[in-house]
Design a protein around this motif. Structure first.
Motif, PDB file in Angstrom:
ATOM      1  N   VAL A   1       0.854  -1.186   0.000  1.00  0.00           N
ATOM      2  CA  VAL A   1       0.000   0.000   0.000  1.00  0.00           C
ATOM      3  C   VAL A   1       0.891   1.238   0.000  1.00  0.00           C
ATOM      4  N   ASN A   2       0.753   2.056  -1.046  1.00  0.00           N
ATOM      5  CA  ASN A   2       1.556   3.270  -1.194  1.00  0.00           C
ATOM      6  C   ASN A   2       0.733   4.530  -0.907  1.00  0.00           C
TER       7      ASN A   2
ATOM      8  N   LEU B   1      -4.007   2.527   9.489  1.00  0.00           N
ATOM      9  CA  LEU B   1      -3.887   1.091   9.238  1.00  0.00           C
ATOM     10  C   LEU B   1      -3.705   0.809   7.757  1.00  0.00           C
ATOM     11  N   LEU B   2      -4.408   1.543   6.916  1.00  0.00           N
ATOM     12  CA  LEU B   2      -4.235   1.389   5.465  1.00  0.00           C
ATOM     13  C   LEU B   2      -2.811   1.751   5.055  1.00  0.00           C
ATOM     14  N   LYS B   3      -2.319   2.876   5.552  1.00  0.00           N
ATOM     15  CA  LYS B   3      -0.971   3.331   5.206  1.00  0.00           C
ATOM     16  C   LYS B   3       0.085   2.311   5.596  1.00  0.00           C
ATOM     17  N   SER B   4      -0.107   1.668   6.738  1.00  0.00           N
ATOM     18  CA  SER B   4       0.889   0.715   7.233  1.00  0.00           C
ATOM     19  C   SER B   4       0.762  -0.658   6.572  1.00  0.00           C
ATOM     20  N   GLY B   5      -0.332  -0.884   5.829  1.00  0.00           N
ATOM     21  CA  GLY B   5      -0.530  -2.165   5.176  1.00  0.00           C
ATOM     22  C   GLY B   5      -1.019  -3.242   6.119  1.00  0.00           C
ATOM     23  N   LYS B   6      -1.516  -2.849   7.289  1.00  0.00           N
ATOM     24  CA  LYS B   6      -1.966  -3.816   8.290  1.00  0.00           C
ATOM     25  C   LYS B   6      -3.431  -4.195   8.138  1.00  0.00           C
TER      26      LYS B   6
ATOM     27  N   LEU C   1      -7.717  11.951  -3.909  1.00  0.00           N
ATOM     28  CA  LEU C   1      -6.299  12.087  -4.265  1.00  0.00           C
ATOM     29  C   LEU C   1      -6.077  12.245  -5.764  1.00  0.00           C
ATOM     30  N   ASP C   2      -7.162  12.184  -6.542  1.00  0.00           N
ATOM     31  CA  ASP C   2      -7.083  12.304  -7.997  1.00  0.00           C
ATOM     32  C   ASP C   2      -6.037  11.334  -8.549  1.00  0.00           C
ATOM     33  N   CYS C   3      -6.274  10.044  -8.268  1.00  0.00           N
ATOM     34  CA  CYS C   3      -5.331   9.015  -8.694  1.00  0.00           C
ATOM     35  C   CYS C   3      -6.078   7.759  -9.100  1.00  0.00           C
ATOM     36  N   GLN C   4      -5.340   6.760  -9.514  1.00  0.00           N
ATOM     37  CA  GLN C   4      -5.876   5.459  -9.887  1.00  0.00           C
ATOM     38  C   GLN C   4      -5.568   4.457  -8.762  1.00  0.00           C
ATOM     39  N   PRO C   5      -6.346   3.372  -8.639  1.00  0.00           N
ATOM     40  CA  PRO C   5      -6.048   2.365  -7.621  1.00  0.00           C
ATOM     41  C   PRO C   5      -4.609   1.844  -7.704  1.00  0.00           C
ATOM     42  N   GLY C   6      -4.080   1.741  -8.902  1.00  0.00           N
ATOM     43  CA  GLY C   6      -2.701   1.280  -9.079  1.00  0.00           C
ATOM     44  C   GLY C   6      -1.660   2.243  -8.548  1.00  0.00           C
ATOM     45  N   ASP C   7      -2.057   3.486  -8.307  1.00  0.00           N
ATOM     46  CA  ASP C   7      -1.137   4.448  -7.690  1.00  0.00           C
ATOM     47  C   ASP C   7      -1.016   4.181  -6.192  1.00  0.00           C
ATOM     48  N   ILE C   8      -2.000   3.507  -5.637  1.00  0.00           N
ATOM     49  CA  ILE C   8      -2.046   3.250  -4.198  1.00  0.00           C
ATOM     50  C   ILE C   8      -1.642   1.819  -3.868  1.00  0.00           C
ATOM     51  N   LEU C   9      -2.075   0.870  -4.703  1.00  0.00           N
ATOM     52  CA  LEU C   9      -1.812  -0.545  -4.459  1.00  0.00           C
ATOM     53  C   LEU C   9      -0.822  -1.083  -5.481  1.00  0.00           C
TER      54      LEU C   9
END
Length: 76
Positions: free
Chosen positions: A5-6, A34-39, A55-63
């Motif tokens: 998770v980025n 918790l999301l940020k830490s990947g837990k 965040l004006d992004c795509q899911p692939g920018d986060i995961l």
């Protein structure tokens, strides 16, 4: 876990704090942490959609999938 998770990276790029993101998407700041830490083991598509909208992004920018970093957690 093979999924990284980025969210922290995207928050930094957008100069947004976790608290502000939590308020905008309607979840607690603790859940953002918790999301940020990947837990977490999962995320609702509705929550992911709201994060991407704010965040004006795509899911692939986060995961991100990282091959070879799988853990056998017994859940098949």
């Amino acid at each position: 876990m093979a999924i990284v998770v980025n969210l922290d990276v995207m928050l930094a790029r957008r100069k947004l704090r976790s608290r502000e993101l939590a308020e905008r998407i309607g979840i607690t700041e603790q859940n953002v942490s918790l999301l940020k830490s990947g837990k977490v083991r999962g995320i609702r598509f509705a929550t992911l959609s709201r994060i991407c909208q704010v965040l004006d992004c795509q899911p692939g920018d986060i995961l991100q999938y990282v091959p070879g970093d799988d853990e056998d957690d017994g859940s098949e």
